[in-house]
Design an enzyme around this catalytic site. Sequence first.
Site, PDB file in Angstrom:
ATOM      1  N   LYS A  10       0.843  -1.203   0.000  1.00 19.29           N
ATOM      2  CA  LYS A  10       0.000   0.000   0.000  1.00 19.29           C
ATOM      3  C   LYS A  10       0.875   1.248   0.000  1.00 19.29           C
ATOM      4  O   LYS A  10       1.591   1.517   0.958  1.00 19.29           O
ATOM      5  CB  LYS A  10      -0.907   0.056   1.232  1.00 19.29           C
ATOM      6  CG  LYS A  10      -1.911   1.226   1.156  1.00 19.29           C
ATOM      7  CD  LYS A  10      -2.537   1.589   2.474  1.00 19.29           C
ATOM      8  CE  LYS A  10      -1.795   2.646   3.226  1.00 19.29           C
ATOM      9  NZ  LYS A  10      -1.853   4.014   2.619  1.00 19.29           N
ATOM     10  N   GLY A  23       3.214   2.686  14.020  1.00 21.61           N
ATOM     11  CA  GLY A  23       4.038   1.497  14.246  1.00 21.61           C
ATOM     12  C   GLY A  23       3.623   0.745  15.497  1.00 21.61           C
ATOM     13  O   GLY A  23       3.552  -0.491  15.507  1.00 21.61           O
ATOM     14  N   GLU A  25      10.203   0.616  10.611  1.00 20.04           N
ATOM     15  CA  GLU A  25      11.167   1.725  10.497  1.00 20.04           C
ATOM     16  C   GLU A  25      10.365   2.987  10.736  1.00 20.04           C
ATOM     17  O   GLU A  25       9.549   3.383   9.914  1.00 20.04           O
ATOM     18  CB  GLU A  25      11.834   1.710   9.113  1.00 20.04           C
ATOM     19  CG  GLU A  25      13.103   2.570   9.061  1.00 20.04           C
ATOM     20  CD  GLU A  25      12.860   3.937   8.449  1.00 20.04           C
ATOM     21  OE1 GLU A  25      12.707   4.902   9.256  1.00 20.04           O
ATOM     22  OE2 GLU A  25      12.825   4.059   7.230  1.00 20.04           O
ATOM     23  N   GLU A  42       9.469  14.920  16.769  1.00 21.60           N
ATOM     24  CA  GLU A  42       9.827  14.866  15.350  1.00 21.60           C
ATOM     25  C   GLU A  42       8.924  15.826  14.589  1.00 21.60           C
ATOM     26  O   GLU A  42       7.706  15.643  14.534  1.00 21.60           O
ATOM     27  CB  GLU A  42       9.668  13.442  14.806  1.00 21.60           C
ATOM     28  CG  GLU A  42      10.109  13.332  13.359  1.00 21.60           C
ATOM     29  CD  GLU A  42       9.964  11.933  12.783  1.00 21.60           C
ATOM     30  OE1 GLU A  42      10.817  11.533  11.988  1.00 21.60           O
ATOM     31  OE2 GLU A  42       8.988  11.241  13.130  1.00 21.60           O
ATOM     32  N   GLY A  88       7.008   4.500   8.656  1.00 17.73           N
ATOM     33  CA  GLY A  88       6.094   5.605   8.917  1.00 17.73           C
ATOM     34  C   GLY A  88       6.228   6.094  10.343  1.00 17.73           C
ATOM     35  O   GLY A  88       7.293   5.973  10.956  1.00 17.73           O
ATOM     36  N   SER A  89       5.140   6.610  10.893  1.00 14.70           N
ATOM     37  CA  SER A  89       5.193   7.237  12.212  1.00 14.70           C
ATOM     38  C   SER A  89       5.256   6.201  13.328  1.00 14.70           C
ATOM     39  O   SER A  89       4.778   5.073  13.197  1.00 14.70           O
ATOM     40  CB  SER A  89       3.961   8.127  12.423  1.00 14.70           C
ATOM     41  OG  SER A  89       2.803   7.326  12.601  1.00 14.70           O
ATOM     42  N   THR A  90       5.824   6.620  14.457  1.00 12.89           N
ATOM     43  CA  THR A  90       5.942   5.739  15.622  1.00 12.89           C
ATOM     44  C   THR A  90       4.572   5.353  16.150  1.00 12.89           C
ATOM     45  O   THR A  90       4.358   4.205  16.549  1.00 12.89           O
ATOM     46  CB  THR A  90       6.786   6.420  16.713  1.00 12.89           C
ATOM     47  OG1 THR A  90       8.120   6.597  16.208  1.00 12.89           O
ATOM     48  CG2 THR A  90       6.851   5.593  17.983  1.00 12.89           C
ATOM     49  N   CYS A 146      12.952  10.493   7.863  1.00 16.58           N
ATOM     50  CA  CYS A 146      12.956   9.875   9.203  1.00 16.58           C
ATOM     51  C   CYS A 146      14.296  10.065   9.900  1.00 16.58           C
ATOM     52  O   CYS A 146      14.358  10.263  11.103  1.00 16.58           O
ATOM     53  CB  CYS A 146      12.642   8.382   9.097  1.00 16.58           C
ATOM     54  SG  CYS A 146      11.019   8.020   8.420  1.00 16.58           S
TER      55      CYS A 146
END
Length: 478
Positions: free
Chosen positions: A184, A241, A258, A389, A236-238, A292
């Site tokens: 995706k 994740g 990641e 971030e 992507g974002s934490t 990132c």
Amino acid sequence: MASAFEYAPAPESRAIVDIAPSYGLFIDGEFTEAADGKVFKTISPSTEEVLSEVAQAGEADVDRAVKAARKAFEKWSALPGAERAKYLFRIARIIQERARELAVLETLDNGKPIKETRDADLPLVAAHFFYYAGWADKLGHAGFGPSPKPLGVAGQVIPWNFPLLMLAWKIAPALATGNTVVLKPAETTPLSALFFADICRQAGLPKGVVNILPGYGDTGAAIVAHPDVNKVAFTGSTAVGKEIARTVAGTNKKLTLELGGKGANIVFDDAPIDQAVEGIVNGIFFNQGQVCCAGSRLLVQESIQDELLESLKRRLSTLRLGDPLDKNTDIGAINSAEQLARITALAEQGEAEGAERWSPACELPESGYWFAPTLFTNVTQAHTVARDEIFGPVLSVLTFRTPDEAVAKANNTPYGLSAGIWTEKGSRILAVANKLRAGVVWSNTFNKFDPTSPFGGYKESGFGREGGRHGLEAYLDV
């Protein structure tokens, strides 16, 4: 921005790219409409023009794609490695042949400058496919046992900051090891993945080996949660994740994440100032800071702070912001209105908390999403701009006196993806690098990537490695 002399416009032609008015989902080797007929528009961040209308995958489409990938897995995984390698080599060569077209497409859909997509992204995309094509018939020699086996169907969800490069990081090792893929792309940048689907057909890749499902977060969630997906890879974002980790907990799915970062770029007093300034600029303003592993925290030794900042401000005043398709442009558009709002809010919070904000004189285009390169000085570790971030062209400057203080400040973050060290002493590079809790540490450079080198993070920056021999492990049953 101001420069010693004016640059004549040098726009790359859009004519090389033929963007269709609409695109379907790519399932089992064919473009097809979404089961519920849903579509969404993808727009160009630099002009806000609609580029195309794209089918939006739902749960029924995810199920269809996973079934196609499962069916294709039997024959694909049974192929000798040398045969799989031929397809990967072919894909790599087609990417090279179509590199100019893909670079223009990526710039239109993402907003980053053409010189980045042309000179950084596309060569690396091809290099990843070439590199993993070379591994396909040597898996028994990779250190994971004499005959490691593929996992099955890989569900992959990628971000919008490096759409085609993240696709290559995910798909190349998956195919080399004999897995099939349901991927995706991000909802704001689906076009290069859909063009890649066409490249798969051009390369004669068997149907169902690669499936591309554009959509929003719910599409990604459906892929992650599908019971017949064996492996999940996410960049992507934490926050997302963590959600994915909760979803796959208790299942047999292998997972690599990641995630975000707040990289420290450490400049010691013996560093070559001009070289360090170029590295700082590359570390945080490459891709508008939407990276990132961006060096978003500058840690500078106190004794050279004034000299370094003066040189850095002078350099920032020469950067050119504007049309991403112009070959002279250094700073392109922010990817979306949503991302621009986040960057703006965090920068305003930095000012409200007492950090000193500076940007060079900079005229922003009237249409599109733009943010001027920004420096924050008088920053403490308690400031939001030093902790969160921002994912934009915003640099927070902190100081240190000793190497131990530099290490302590660099590690004082929930993230651990990247760091940079600037010094002329090799012994200091090694000593400091060994103490930094970061997945990649650059010395006297920044943002250098190579398909042979593993990449990944510690702590809230995720786990698992992509790239290099290590990147094979995530797709093998070892």
